[in-house]
Design an enzyme around this catalytic site. Structure first.
Site, PDB file in Angstrom:
ATOM      1  N   SER A 277       3.599   7.922  26.848  1.00 54.72           N
ATOM      2  CA  SER A 277       4.812   7.454  27.543  1.00 54.72           C
ATOM      3  C   SER A 277       4.808   5.936  27.714  1.00 54.72           C
ATOM      4  CB  SER A 277       4.967   8.142  28.896  1.00 54.72           C
ATOM      5  OG  SER A 277       3.789   8.040  29.661  1.00 54.72           O
ATOM      6  N   HIS A 353     -11.062  15.095  28.896  1.00 55.91           N
ATOM      7  CA  HIS A 353     -10.193  13.914  28.811  1.00 55.91           C
ATOM      8  C   HIS A 353     -10.543  13.127  27.559  1.00 55.91           C
ATOM      9  CE1 HIS A 353      -8.021  10.288  30.026  1.00 55.91           C
ATOM     10  NE2 HIS A 353      -7.339  11.095  30.810  1.00 55.91           N
TER      11      HIS A 353
HETATM   12  N1  CMX Z   1     -11.943  23.595  27.311  1.00 54.29           N
HETATM   13  C1  CMX Z   1     -12.508  24.024  26.168  1.00 54.29           C
HETATM   14  N2  CMX Z   1     -12.772  23.219  25.126  1.00 54.29           N
HETATM   15  C2  CMX Z   1     -12.506  21.926  25.270  1.00 54.29           C
HETATM   16  C3  CMX Z   1     -11.952  21.397  26.446  1.00 54.29           C
HETATM   17  C4  CMX Z   1     -11.656  22.293  27.497  1.00 54.29           C
HETATM   18  N3  CMX Z   1     -11.081  21.893  28.629  1.00 54.29           N
HETATM   19  N4  CMX Z   1     -11.781  20.076  26.300  1.00 54.29           N
HETATM   20  C5  CMX Z   1     -12.209  19.778  25.068  1.00 54.29           C
HETATM   21  N5  CMX Z   1     -12.647  20.901  24.437  1.00 54.29           N
HETATM   22  C6  CMX Z   1     -13.102  21.033  23.058  1.00 54.29           C
HETATM   23  C7  CMX Z   1     -12.008  20.497  22.141  1.00 54.29           C
HETATM   24  O1  CMX Z   1     -11.008  21.479  21.906  1.00 54.29           O
HETATM   25  C8  CMX Z   1     -12.782  20.117  20.928  1.00 54.29           C
HETATM   26  O2  CMX Z   1     -13.048  21.287  20.193  1.00 54.29           O
HETATM   27  P1  CMX Z   1     -12.960  21.292  18.587  1.00 54.29           P
HETATM   28  O3  CMX Z   1     -14.041  20.375  18.148  1.00 54.29           O
HETATM   29  O4  CMX Z   1     -13.166  22.722  18.214  1.00 54.29           O
HETATM   30  O5  CMX Z   1     -11.598  20.785  18.226  1.00 54.29           O
HETATM   31  C9  CMX Z   1     -14.096  19.627  21.506  1.00 54.29           C
HETATM   32  O6  CMX Z   1     -14.174  20.167  22.828  1.00 54.29           O
HETATM   33  C10 CMX Z   1     -14.181  18.112  21.597  1.00 54.29           C
HETATM   34  O7  CMX Z   1     -13.063  17.620  22.310  1.00 54.29           O
HETATM   35  P2  CMX Z   1     -13.149  16.260  23.146  1.00 54.29           P
HETATM   36  O8  CMX Z   1     -13.461  15.155  22.194  1.00 54.29           O
HETATM   37  O9  CMX Z   1     -14.053  16.432  24.312  1.00 54.29           O
HETATM   38  O10 CMX Z   1     -11.694  16.128  23.746  1.00 54.29           O
HETATM   39  P3  CMX Z   1     -10.390  15.490  23.063  1.00 54.29           P
HETATM   40  O11 CMX Z   1     -10.391  14.026  23.311  1.00 54.29           O
HETATM   41  O12 CMX Z   1     -10.231  15.941  21.657  1.00 54.29           O
HETATM   42  O13 CMX Z   1      -9.216  16.185  23.918  1.00 54.29           O
HETATM   43  C11 CMX Z   1      -8.113  16.948  25.884  1.00 54.29           C
HETATM   44  C12 CMX Z   1      -8.966  15.830  25.255  1.00 54.29           C
HETATM   45  C13 CMX Z   1      -7.674  16.524  27.277  1.00 54.29           C
HETATM   46  C14 CMX Z   1      -6.830  17.172  25.013  1.00 54.29           C
HETATM   47  C15 CMX Z   1      -8.971  18.228  25.934  1.00 54.29           C
HETATM   48  O14 CMX Z   1     -10.083  18.008  26.760  1.00 54.29           O
HETATM   49  C16 CMX Z   1      -8.203  19.447  26.393  1.00 54.29           C
HETATM   50  O15 CMX Z   1      -7.566  20.116  25.566  1.00 54.29           O
HETATM   51  N6  CMX Z   1      -8.253  19.762  27.725  1.00 54.29           N
HETATM   52  C17 CMX Z   1      -7.514  20.872  28.267  1.00 54.29           C
HETATM   53  C18 CMX Z   1      -6.028  20.501  28.426  1.00 54.29           C
HETATM   54  C19 CMX Z   1      -5.825  19.480  29.529  1.00 54.29           C
HETATM   55  O16 CMX Z   1      -6.389  19.585  30.615  1.00 54.29           O
HETATM   56  N7  CMX Z   1      -4.981  18.455  29.273  1.00 54.29           N
HETATM   57  C20 CMX Z   1      -4.702  17.431  30.281  1.00 54.29           C
HETATM   58  C21 CMX Z   1      -5.074  16.037  29.849  1.00 54.29           C
HETATM   59  C22 CMX Z   1      -4.853  15.085  30.996  1.00 54.29           C
HETATM   60  C23 CMX Z   1      -4.655  13.651  30.568  1.00 54.29           C
HETATM   61  O17 CMX Z   1      -4.660  13.362  29.366  1.00 54.29           O
HETATM   62  O18 CMX Z   1      -4.481  12.823  31.475  1.00 54.29           O
END
Ligand code: CMX
Length: 473
Positions: A277, A353
Site C-alpha cells: 500500500s 513475517h
Molecule cells: N505457518 C506455517 N508455515 C509458515 C508460516 C506460518 N505462519 N509462515 C511461513 N511459513 C512457511 C512458508 O509458507 C514457507 O514455506 P515454503 O518454503 O513451503 O514455501 C516457509 O515457511 C518460509 O517462509 P518465510 O520465509 O518464513 O516467510 P515469507 O517471508 O515467505 O512469508 C508470511 C511471510 C507473512 C507471508 C508468512 O509467514 C505467512 O504466510 N504467514 C501466515 C499469514 C499471515 O499471518 N500474514 C500476515 C502478514 C502480516 C504482515 O505482513 O504485516
C-alpha cells in the site's frame, strides 16, 4: 471522549494559515531540503546494495531502493517511527487517559519528525474535525457511495470513495489551471492530505452503515470530537448511538472500543515504504497524481489477501479452532490442532513475517491492551485462545522448522479484539486499517514533493537479458 472547547473550536478556520502543523512543517523544510540536496549533490554515485537475479525474481526483497522517512522496520526491533519504538511513542506522544497516544500526535510525528505538544495535538484534532465536517465532506463522494451496492466489498467502496474525492483536489485543480510549480507542489499536496485524512471518519461511517444498516446513518459526526471518536461514533460504536446497530453495548465498552481504535489506528499508521500500500501510493504519486488518486491506489493494494486481509483470516481460524477443542486453556489440544493444520500444508495465520525475526511489537501492544483489561477479556474464549496461542504456536513452528519467523505478527490479535467489541463484519477490518495507513504514505508524498523526487521508473529486464547476465559471470 475528547471534547474541544467551543472557544478553541471557533477560532479554527479551514484555511491553512490557522494550522499549527503546516507552520511547523514550513519551519523545518529549509534545513531538511538543504541536507537532501547536499546528499544528492555529493553522494549520487555511492553504491548501496547489489541487485541479484534472485532479488529481481523474488519480489525485490531486501533491495534498499526506496526513500522513506517516517518509519523503519528492523528485523529485531520491529517498527520505529522517526526512530521511536511503539513503547517510546506511548510514553512521549500526547495521548488519552488509558495510555494510548492519539493518532493525531502520530500524524504530527510522521510529518515533522518531532513530538507535538499537547496543545499542538489538540489544534490538529480541531483542524481535522473542521476540515472533515459534514458541510465540507464532498457531496459527489456521498452520491457515489450511496449509489454502490450494499454488498460490494467495503475495500472496493473505500477505494472508489477516495478516488471520487479527486473532484475536490486542490492539487489537481490548481495544476490544471497552471498555478503550480515544483516549489509549491507540496503545499496543495499537504492540503489534500489533511483533507483526505479528515474525510475518513464520514467515509468509513457511510461504508459501515451500508454493509450493516442499509445505508442509514449509525451515528453523527461531531465537530467537537477527535478523529478516532468520530470514526467510532459514525460506526454506531459510541455510547449514545450504539443501540441503533447492536443491543448489548454499554458505556464502559464504548470507552474501551475507542481506546482500541486509537491504539490500532496509531500503530498501523506506517510500516516503512516497501509494503504494497505504501509503495503503490508513492509510485502513483510520483506521476503527480493527486493524493486522493494515489491513496485510492494504495487502498487497492491493501485489499489483497497477502497484505491487509490477514486479520479477518485469523478471526475465522480462532473461531473454528475453538469449535473443535474442548477449551482454549488446553495446550495439548491446541498443539495437536496446529500440527494437523501444518501437516495438511496450511499456514498458521497471524504468524511469520517477511522482515521481522522477533514478535511484532504491534502485536505486543495489542496483547498488553488485553492484559490491562483482564476482567473484560477473561471470559472471551477467542481472546484467551489468541493469548495462549502466542506462546504455543512459536514452539510448534520452531519444531516444524520451515518458517524464518515463528512469532506472532500484528494480525494475530487485531481482528479478534474488534470482534470482541461487536464488530463482527470481518471484511470491514481492513477499512479501519486503511484509515490508519493513510497517515504514513501520504506524509511521505508531501515530503516527496518537498524534495522534488522524480517520477519512478525502474528498468525491467526480460528472460534473454537475465540469461545473458547469468552467463557473463
Ligand atoms: N505457518 C506455517 N508455515 C509458515 C508460516 C506460518 N505462519 N509462515 C511461513 N511459513 C512457511 C512458508 O509458507 C514457507 O514455506 P515454503 O518454503 O513451503 O514455501 C516457509 O515457511 C518460509 O517462509 P518465510 O520465509 O518464513 O516467510 P515469507 O517471508 O515467505 O512469508 C508470511 C511471510 C507473512 C507471508 C508468512 O509467514 C505467512 O504466510 N504467514 C501466515 C499469514 C499471515 O499471518 N500474514 C500476515 C502478514 C502480516 C504482515 O505482513 O504485516
Amino acid at each position: 471522549m475528547l471534547r474541544f472547547s467551543r472557544q478553541l473550536h471557533n477560532s479554527t478556520r479551514l484555511c491553512s494559515q490557522a494550522t499549527g502543523l503546516k507552520e511547523s512543517l514550513k519551519a523545518i523544510i529549509p534545513k531538511r531540503k538543504e541536507e537532501f540536496l547536499k546528499l544528492k549533490k555529493e553522494c549520487m554515485g555511492t553504491k548501496v546494495d547489489d541487485i541479484t537475479i534472485g532479488s529481481i525474481l523474488s519480489g525485490m526483497r531486501g533491495n534498499r531502493s526506496m526513500f522513506w522517512e517516517g518509519s523503519m522496520v528492523d528485523a529485531q526491533r520491529g517498527i520505529t517511527f522517526h526512530g521511536k519504538t511503539i513503547e517510546q511513542c506511548q510514553r512521549e506522544l500526547p495521548g488519552d487517559e488509558s495510555g494510548n497516544f492519539y493518532p493525531e500526535s502520530m500524524l504530527w510525528l510522521l510529518m515533522t519528525g518531532e513530538v507535538p505538544t499537547k496543545q499542538q495535538t489538540k489544534q490538529l484534532m480541531e483542524e481535522l474535525a473542521v476540515r472533515g465536517s459534514e458541510a465540507n465532506f464532498p457531496i459527489a463522494t456521498s452520491r457515489v457511495i450511496d449509489s454502490l451496492p450494499n454488498d460490494m466489498h467495503p475495500m472496493t467502496q473505500l477505494a472508489i470513495g477516495l478516488a471520487s474525492m479527486n473532484k475536490v483536489s486542490r492539487f489537481a485543480s490548481n495544476y490544471e489551471k497552471g498555478l503550480l510549480n515544483k516549489n509549491n507542489y507540496w503545499e496543495d499536496t499537504f492540503e489534500d492530505t489533511l483533507n483526505l485524512i479528515s474525510f475518513l471518519p464520514i467515509l468509513t461511517g457511510k461504508i459501515y452503515s451500508k454493509i450493516t444498516n442499509d445505508g442509514k446513518p449509525l451515528g453523527k459526526f461531531s465537530p467537537t470530537e477527535d478523529w478516532s471518536s468520530n470514526i467510532c461514533s459514525l460506526m454506531g460504536m459510541s455510547n449514545s448511538t450504539y443501540s441503533v446497530n447492536k443491543n448489548n453495548f454499554n458505556a464502559s465498552e464504548s470507552k474501551d472500543f475507542l481506546s482500541l481504535m486509537r491504539l490500532y489506528t496509531g500503530i498501523h499508521a506506517d510500516h516503512e515504504g516497501g509494503n504494497v500500500s505504501a509503495h503503490t501510493t508513492h509510485l502513483v504519486g510520483s506521476a503527480l497524481s493527486d493524493p486522493y488518486l494515489s491513496y485510492s491506489s494504495g487502498i487497492m493494494g491493501l485489499a489483497g489477501p497477502l497484505h491487509g486481509l490477514a486479520a479477518q483470516e485469523v478471526v475465522r481460524f480462532l473461531v473454528e479452532m475453538n469449535g473443535q477443542i474442548s477449551s482454549p486453556n488446553q495446550p495439548d489440544e491446541i498443539e495437536r490442532y496446529l500440527w494437523d493444520l501444518l501437516n495438511s500444508k496450511r499456514v498458521i495465520p497471524g504468524y511469520g513475517h517477511a522482515t521481522l525475526r522477533k514478535p511484532d511489537p504491534r502485536f505486543t501492544a495489542m496483547l498488553k491492551f488485553t492484559k490491562d483489561r483482564k476482567s473484560e477479556f477473561e471470559n472471551d474464549k477467542n481472546v484467551v485462545l489468541m493469548q495462549n496461542l502466542s506462546s504455543i504456536a512459536p514452539k510448534v513452528l520452531k519444531a516444524h522448522g520451515k518458517c524464518q519467523n515463528p512469532y506472532p505478527n500484528v494480525d494475530s490479535a487485531s481482528g479478534i479484539l474488534f470482534h470482541h467489541y461487536g464488530l463482527k463484519e470481518s471484511l470491514f477490518f481492513t477499512v479501519i486499517f486503511g484509515c490508519s495507513r493513510s497517515m504514513g504514505p501520504l506524509t511521505q508524498l508531501v515530503w516527496d514533493r518537498i524534495y522534488g523526487l522524480p517520477i519512478e521508473r525502474p528498468k525491467s529486464v526480460n528472460m534473454e537479458t537475465l540469461k545473458l547476465l547469468s552467463n557473463s559471470q
